[in-house]
Design an enzyme around this catalytic site. Structure first.
Site, PDB file in Angstrom:
ATOM      1  N   ARG A 190       5.130   5.419  -1.669  1.00 53.40           N
ATOM      2  CA  ARG A 190       6.491   5.008  -1.340  1.00 53.40           C
ATOM      3  C   ARG A 190       7.118   4.141  -2.422  1.00 53.40           C
ATOM      4  O   ARG A 190       6.535   3.166  -2.879  1.00 53.40           O
ATOM      5  CB  ARG A 190       6.500   4.256  -0.003  1.00 53.40           C
ATOM      6  CG  ARG A 190       7.894   3.863   0.470  1.00 53.40           C
ATOM      7  CD  ARG A 190       7.836   3.039   1.726  1.00 53.40           C
ATOM      8  NE  ARG A 190       7.317   3.831   2.828  1.00 53.40           N
ATOM      9  CZ  ARG A 190       6.421   3.392   3.702  1.00 53.40           C
ATOM     10  NH1 ARG A 190       5.928   2.192   3.570  1.00 53.40           N
ATOM     11  NH2 ARG A 190       6.014   4.159   4.672  1.00 53.40           N
ATOM     12  N   ASN A 221      10.215  -8.216   0.858  1.00 52.92           N
ATOM     13  CA  ASN A 221       9.368  -7.697   1.933  1.00 52.92           C
ATOM     14  C   ASN A 221      10.183  -7.351   3.170  1.00 52.92           C
ATOM     15  O   ASN A 221       9.993  -6.300   3.800  1.00 52.92           O
ATOM     16  CB  ASN A 221       8.300  -8.721   2.312  1.00 52.92           C
ATOM     17  CG  ASN A 221       7.192  -8.846   1.294  1.00 52.92           C
ATOM     18  OD1 ASN A 221       7.074  -8.034   0.388  1.00 52.92           O
ATOM     19  ND2 ASN A 221       6.380  -9.878   1.430  1.00 52.92           N
ATOM     20  N   HIS A 279      -5.492   7.938  -1.812  1.00 51.73           N
ATOM     21  CA  HIS A 279      -5.383   6.506  -2.079  1.00 51.73           C
ATOM     22  C   HIS A 279      -6.614   5.974  -2.810  1.00 51.73           C
ATOM     23  O   HIS A 279      -6.640   4.825  -3.249  1.00 51.73           O
ATOM     24  CB  HIS A 279      -5.189   5.762  -0.747  1.00 51.73           C
ATOM     25  CG  HIS A 279      -4.684   4.374  -0.870  1.00 51.73           C
ATOM     26  ND1 HIS A 279      -5.454   3.270  -0.576  1.00 51.73           N
ATOM     27  CD2 HIS A 279      -3.479   3.897  -1.263  1.00 51.73           C
ATOM     28  CE1 HIS A 279      -4.744   2.175  -0.779  1.00 51.73           C
ATOM     29  NE2 HIS A 279      -3.541   2.518  -1.186  1.00 51.73           N
TER      30      HIS A 279
END
Length: 726
Positions: free
Chosen positions: A446, A46, A476
């Site tokens: 991404r 992350n 999305h």
């Protein structure tokens, strides 16, 4: 409330607070040891993405002209300074967890991480044998010589910067002064071909594991026989991952993104993570040689902890979470198949009329076969909740569509699919069988662009129609619509979800999926696909909330109604669950509703820019975040509506990008039993006293306490199992 006066937590600082919750899971001894190690890997992965995406975005703001910069309600330089402080503190905590908790617990389980200084002669001989035979052929040292062109540092690659002192010639009576004979070498650790860890042969007492870094360190004196190795410290560079593509309304956007993927490795440096024991002299050499500026972040001896996803486990399952058994969703009349056919098993092409149809006279309805999933969907809506339920039901839905001669078309949105996608393989089967298959593939997802391109091309080869990205918009929404010919009329069977069409992710992410044949929903799904296929600019929606067209306005109306009910003394409440809450307008409306007396309960896993408070802005608002075994990914919006609660499931977080710059869909839940089930699940999460943290002004991630203890993810599985038993 005016937006410019909002009390807000900066989104990037809030994100760091979320990642700290992941780090808390690594520290939590209630989690099995190897799950704690996995949380270290998640935290590290992350943080890498944060420095590749968010930090470069903040730095870009520093380049704004003064007139433009004044429009910001924060100082980018101040945010960057605070980011560095927070990350430094978290890195210290990370190191403490690893050194003083994880490593000790490994040792108690007869697993030892050993370095190059802890090897007895026999072990050293084993390591050096591995070094010379396997590792050394992959090592390519680069001497850092002033005036020479600097080598390109790969993003996230792991390097050792080595300080060498040239040994004096045999006939030289005195050593050469170090400043005159010191050389600096950069060497990439060959993790790609060899993996990060080396397991030494078991000696009957300890399972010993070495970082590949330490294997290299052990072999350096023999690799550089003419030099004395004075130090070898780890460094790692993170590069800007943003594509910076202008979303023009002309030109080939797909080709632009293809080119940008290839350029991503050349992104500007966003962070140099280095071993804090690196000497000042060596760090100075690196800074001058590579022209680093304010990108320097001190760390520990080891970097790239995302490799710990693959840390060897010689003990076995007892150090991990117990296997998670899915619950039977109890779909009435549906019998799951024993196996799902692969793509190379192609169903027969449409031929004679299927059973139930007449070849002459008045046509009769062609019902889905008894025992099929579509027959069950035709009877009533079906809700699945992953990973409590198996995602293979979705794959079977597509398998049925591929095999059913009455099915004429399948339309689907693909945002992130599994690399070995069973979903796409069934779409390929359907296309080969002569169905009209249309897939909208988002190529701006991404880090998944290459995989998405691959599957899009495979679908196209099979005969499917493929549509790619809109300029300026990401798609999305998670939708699949199957059209079936019944009574000479197309009938829609829809699947709408909060998560991606990805069977691998469905084992780790909690998400809702709804099957329905309700024409109120399926007709509007078709309108969305008409927009995606460029047949319409936009549509009118009375049931789905679709952004960027009407979702925001409809949410405003739903909040307004709760405010009115509160003003009239009626019970008024909003319950919402999402990944991130960042949109300024929505936050302003929630503050307004809270101050008007609306009780607001929010479950926000990640970014939360809203600041709860006992009075003023944030009044009557409670926010919790749950981080546990599975990643909480579902989005749920619930409005009390005077007792006739309205419930929506969605792919959309309450972020500006989702509400204004993406095509999203929130879908209503009309079945009363399903609404009760969703309410019960959310209530369990709101009662969590084991893995829930209270989100407050300080965002210090304090665990909620209470009796009895409720660990929501486990309590939900028990609840769903109990419903089935009842």
């Amino acid at each position: 409330m005016k937006e410019k006066n909002l009390v807000l937590k900066h989104r990037d600082l809030s994100w760091l607070s979320f990642n700290h919750r992941v780090l808390q899971e690594a520290a939590d001894r209630r989690n099995p040891l190897y799950e704690r190690i996995k949380f270290l890997a998640i935290y590290s992965s992350n943080l890498d993405e944060f420095f590749r995406v968010r930090v470069p975005s903040q730095r870009a703001l520093l380049e704004l002209k003064k007139k433009t910069a004044k429009k910001l309600d924060f100082d980018p330089q101040e945010v960057l300074t605070r980011i560095r402080k927070v990350v430094t503190l978290q890195q210290e905590e990370f190191g403490d967890i690893f050194r003083n908790s994880i490593r000790r617990e490994l040792r108690r389980n007869r697993i030892a991480i050993v370095n190059d200084t802890e090897l007895n002669p026999d072990r050293r001989a084993e390591v050096l044998k591995y070094f010379h035979e396997t590792v050394a052929p992959h090592l390519h040292p680069v001497f850092l010589i002033p005036g020479r062109e600097s080598p390109f540092l790969e993003n996230r690659a792991l390097y050792l910067v080595i300080r060498l002192l040239k040994k004096p010639a045999v006939d030289t009576p005195e050593k050469t002064p170090e400043d005159d004979s010191t050389q600096f070498v950069l060497m990439e650790i060959p993790v790609g071909p060899l993996g990060r860890f080396y397991e030494l042969p078991y000696d009957g007492k300890l399972h010993c594991v070495m970082f590949l870094d330490d294997v290299v360190r052990a072999g350096l004196p023999e690799f550089f026989p003419q030099h004395e190795v004075k130090g070898a410290r780890a460094v790692k560079l993170s590069r800007d991952a943003e594509l910076y593509i202008d979303d023009e309304f002309s030109g080939d956007l797909v080709e632009k993104i293809r080119k940008a993927i290839g350029k991503r490795k050349e992104g500007l440096p966003s962070r140099l993570l280095y071993d804090q024991d690196l000497s000042k002299k060596t760090l100075s050499v690196l800074v001058n040689f590579f022209h680093f500026q304010d990108d320097l972040v001190p760390g520990g001896r080891y970097h790239n902890f995302h490799h710990f996803f693959d840390f060897p486990n010689p003990i076995g399952p007892k150090l991990m979470f117990e296997p998670w058994e899915t619950v039977d969703p109890g779909i009435e009349g549906y019998t799951p198949p024993d196996d799902i056919p692969p793509a190379d098993r192609v169903p027969e092409a449409a031929g004679p009329a299927p059973p139930g149809a007449e070849t002459s006279g008045e046509p009769k309805p062609v019902k889905p076969p008894a025992g099929s999933l579509m027959a069950a969907i035709r009877r009533r809506d079906i809700l699945l909740y992953y990973p409590y339920h198996s995602y293979m039901t979705v794959v079977d839905f597509l398998r049925e569509a591929a095999d059913d001669t009455a099915v004429t078309a399948i339309e689907i949105t693909l945002y992130r699919v599994a690399r070995d996608s069973k979903v796409v393989l069934q779409l390929i089967r359907a296309a080969r069988a002569g169905k009209s298959v249309t897939a909208f593939v988002e190529v701006k997802a991404r880090f998944d662009e290459e995989s998405n391109f691959y599957w899009a091309e495979e679908l196209q080869k099979a005969g499917a129609r493929i549509f790619y990205s809109f300029p300026g918009l990401k798609v999305h929404a998670k939708l699949c619509l199957v059209s079936r010919r019944e009574h000479d009329t197309p009938v829609g069977y829809g699947y709408l979800a909060t998560g991606n069409f990805n069977e691998n992710a469905a084992r780790q992410y909690t998400d809702f999926g709804l099957f329905t044949a309700d024409p109120r929903i399926t007709d509007e799904m078709q309108k969305v696909f008409n927009i995606l296929e460029r047949r319409k600019q936009q549509g009118e929606f009375g049931h789905l909330l679709v952004s960027p067209y009407a979702m925001r306005d409809r949410l405003d109306e739903l909040i307004d109604r709760e405010i009115r009910n509160a003003a009239e003394g009626k019970e008024a409440s909003i319950v919402a669950k999402m990944n991130s809450l960042e949109d300024r307008k929505i936050i302003a409306r929630l503050y307004e509703a809270g101050e008007a007396g609306v009780k607001i309960s929010l479950i926000v896993r990640g970014i939360c820019c809203l600041v709860p408070s006992a009075k003023g802005p944030g009044k009557n608002i409670e926010v919790v975040s749950i981080v546990d075994r599975f990643l909480e990914h579902a989005r749920v919006y619930m409005f009390h509506n005077g007792g006739d609660e309205q419930v929506y499931l969605s792919s959309a977080d309450w972020m500006n990008r989702n509400l204004s710059h993406r095509i999203e869909a929130a879908f209503p839940v009309y079945d009363p039993e399903i609404k009760k089930k969703i309410r019960a699940i959310i209530d369990i999460q709101l009662k969590d006293t084991v893995k829930a943290r209270t989100i407050n002004k300080a965002q210090d991630n304090k665990y909620r306490k209470g009796a009895p203890e409720v660990r929501a993810q486990y309590a939900i599985r028990e609840y769903l199992g109990a419903r089935l038993r009842d």
